[in-house]
Design a protein around this motif. Structure first.
Motif, PDB file in Angstrom:
ATOM      1  N   LEU A  44       0.829  -1.211   0.000  1.00 42.08           N
ATOM      2  CA  LEU A  44       0.000   0.000   0.000  1.00 42.08           C
ATOM      3  C   LEU A  44       0.863   1.261   0.000  1.00 42.08           C
ATOM      4  O   LEU A  44       0.584   2.221  -0.729  1.00 42.08           O
ATOM      5  N   CYS A  45       1.903   1.260   0.825  1.00 44.13           N
ATOM      6  CA  CYS A  45       2.792   2.428   0.885  1.00 44.13           C
ATOM      7  C   CYS A  45       3.504   2.650  -0.448  1.00 44.13           C
ATOM      8  O   CYS A  45       3.626   3.790  -0.914  1.00 44.13           O
ATOM      9  N   VAL A 119       2.483   8.777   9.443  1.00 44.74           N
ATOM     10  CA  VAL A 119       1.641   8.538   8.265  1.00 44.74           C
ATOM     11  C   VAL A 119       0.309   9.274   8.392  1.00 44.74           C
ATOM     12  O   VAL A 119      -0.213   9.816   7.406  1.00 44.74           O
ATOM     13  N   LEU A 120      -0.247   9.323   9.608  1.00 39.48           N
ATOM     14  CA  LEU A 120      -1.487  10.060   9.814  1.00 39.48           C
ATOM     15  C   LEU A 120      -1.304  11.543   9.508  1.00 39.48           C
ATOM     16  O   LEU A 120      -2.163  12.175   8.876  1.00 39.48           O
ATOM     17  N   ALA A 121      -0.186  12.108   9.957  1.00 32.82           N
ATOM     18  CA  ALA A 121       0.090  13.517   9.687  1.00 32.82           C
ATOM     19  C   ALA A 121       0.233  13.764   8.192  1.00 32.82           C
ATOM     20  O   ALA A 121      -0.260  14.779   7.667  1.00 32.82           O
ATOM     21  N   ILE A 161      -5.979   8.509  -0.158  1.00 27.95           N
ATOM     22  CA  ILE A 161      -6.898   7.462   0.329  1.00 27.95           C
ATOM     23  C   ILE A 161      -6.113   6.214   0.721  1.00 27.95           C
ATOM     24  O   ILE A 161      -6.354   5.615   1.777  1.00 27.95           O
ATOM     25  N   ILE A 162      -5.171   5.809  -0.116  1.00 30.93           N
ATOM     26  CA  ILE A 162      -4.342   4.640   0.198  1.00 30.93           C
ATOM     27  C   ILE A 162      -3.549   4.886   1.477  1.00 30.93           C
ATOM     28  O   ILE A 162      -3.383   3.987   2.314  1.00 30.93           O
ATOM     29  N   THR A 163      -3.075   6.104   1.656  1.00 28.58           N
ATOM     30  CA  THR A 163      -2.319   6.440   2.865  1.00 28.58           C
ATOM     31  C   THR A 163      -3.169   6.270   4.114  1.00 28.58           C
ATOM     32  O   THR A 163      -2.692   5.768   5.142  1.00 28.58           O
ATOM     33  N   PHE A 164      -4.436   6.648   4.040  1.00 30.56           N
ATOM     34  CA  PHE A 164      -5.320   6.478   5.206  1.00 30.56           C
ATOM     35  C   PHE A 164      -5.633   5.007   5.465  1.00 30.56           C
ATOM     36  O   PHE A 164      -5.877   4.619   6.610  1.00 30.56           O
ATOM     37  N   CYS A 168      -4.986   2.857   9.017  1.00 36.39           N
ATOM     38  CA  CYS A 168      -5.853   1.877   9.679  1.00 36.39           C
ATOM     39  C   CYS A 168      -5.067   0.627  10.073  1.00 36.39           C
ATOM     40  O   CYS A 168      -5.233   0.099  11.184  1.00 36.39           O
ATOM     41  N   PHE A 169      -4.204   0.156   9.180  1.00 37.27           N
ATOM     42  CA  PHE A 169      -3.375  -1.000   9.509  1.00 37.27           C
ATOM     43  C   PHE A 169      -2.470  -0.695  10.692  1.00 37.27           C
ATOM     44  O   PHE A 169      -2.305  -1.536  11.594  1.00 37.27           O
TER      45      PHE A 169
END
Length: 204
Positions: A44-45, A119-121, A161-164, A168-169
Motif C-alpha cells: 500500500l505504501c 503517516v497520519l500527519a 486514500i491509500i495512505t489512510f 488503519c493497519f
C-alpha cells in the motif's frame, strides 16, 4: 497411595504437554497474523508513493507536480519510510521468539506509535491541500485548481486514500504492540491499611 501417585504422574505430564503444544499453536497463529498485518502496508505504501511520484500535469493553464507542494513531498517520504519499516518489522516478527524479548517489544511499541502518527500527519496535511485545491478559498480569492488540473487532483486523491488505509493497519498494529507490552506487567496494587493486605487495583 504411592501406586495412585504413579498412575497420576503420567496423566499430569500428558496434560502439561498438550497445554504447551496448544499454546505454541496459538502463539504461531498470532505471529502469522501479525506478520501479515505488517506486510500488507508495504504494498500500500509503495502504491501511494508511486502514484504521487508520477502525479504531474501540464496544459494551457500551466504545469503542476507533486514536488511543487511540500505536503505531497512529505507524503512521499512518509510512505517510503513506512514501507521500509513495515518490511523490516515483518521479517523480524516472522522469526519464532525474535519479537518476544522485552527490548524488542518496547522497540515495536515505540516505532509503531511513531509510524502511525507520521503517516497520519502525512494524510491529514495532504487532505487539507486537496480540500483547498478542490474548493479554493474565497476569503483570499484563491480559486479551485482541480477544475483546471483534474487528473493531478484525482491521482493525489487516490494516493491520500491509500495512505489512510495504511493508517488503519498501523492503528491495529499499535494496539497489538501495546497489548504485547502491557500484558507483561502486573496490575498495580494498593495496600489496605486496616488489614495490611495488598489488593490489585483492577480487582477493587
Amino acid at each position: 497411595m504411592e501406586k495412585i501417585d504413579d498412575h497420576l504422574k503420567p496423566s499430569h505430564s500428558v496434560s502439561a504437554g498438550a497445554a504447551t503444544e496448544k499454546w505454541e499453536e496459538v502463539s504461531t497463529g498470532i505471529r502469522t497474523a501479525e506478520t501479515m498485518l505488517r506486510l500488507a502496508p508495504v504494498g500500500l505504501c509503495v502504491a501511494a508513493l508511486v502514484i504521487m511520484l508520477k502525479d504531474s500535469q501540464s496544459n494551457e493553464y500551466g504545469e503542476v507536480s507533486y514536488s511543487s507542494l511540500s505536503a505531497f513531498r512529505y507524503l512521499v517520504h512518509a510512505n517510503g519510510i513506512c514501507a521500509g519499516y513495515s518490511l523490516l518489522s515483518a521479517a523480524i516478527a516472522a522469526m519464532p521468539g525474535s519479537s518476544s524479548t522485552m527490548p524488542r517489544v518496547w522497540t515495536f511499541f515505540c516505532l509503531d506509535q511513531i509510524l502511525t502518527y507520521v503517516v497520519l500527519a502525512a494524510g491529514a496535511v495532504s487532505t487539507e491541500v486537496l480540500y483547498l485545491a478542490y474548493k479554493g478559498d474565497d476569503a483570499i480569492t484563491w480559486s479551485d485548481a482541480c477544475s483546471s488540473f483534474g487528473s493531478f487532483c484525482h491521482k493525489a486523491t487516490a494516493s491520500v486514500i491509500i495512505t489512510f488505509v495504511v493508517v488503519c493497519f498501523y492503528v491495529v498494529l499499535s494496539l497489538i504492540s501495546s497489548y504485547k507490552l502491557f500484558t507483561r506487567f502486573d496490575p498495580p496494587a494498593i495496600v489496605d491499611s486496616n488489614k495490611n493486605v495488598e489488593v490489585a487495583v483492577f480487582g477493587s
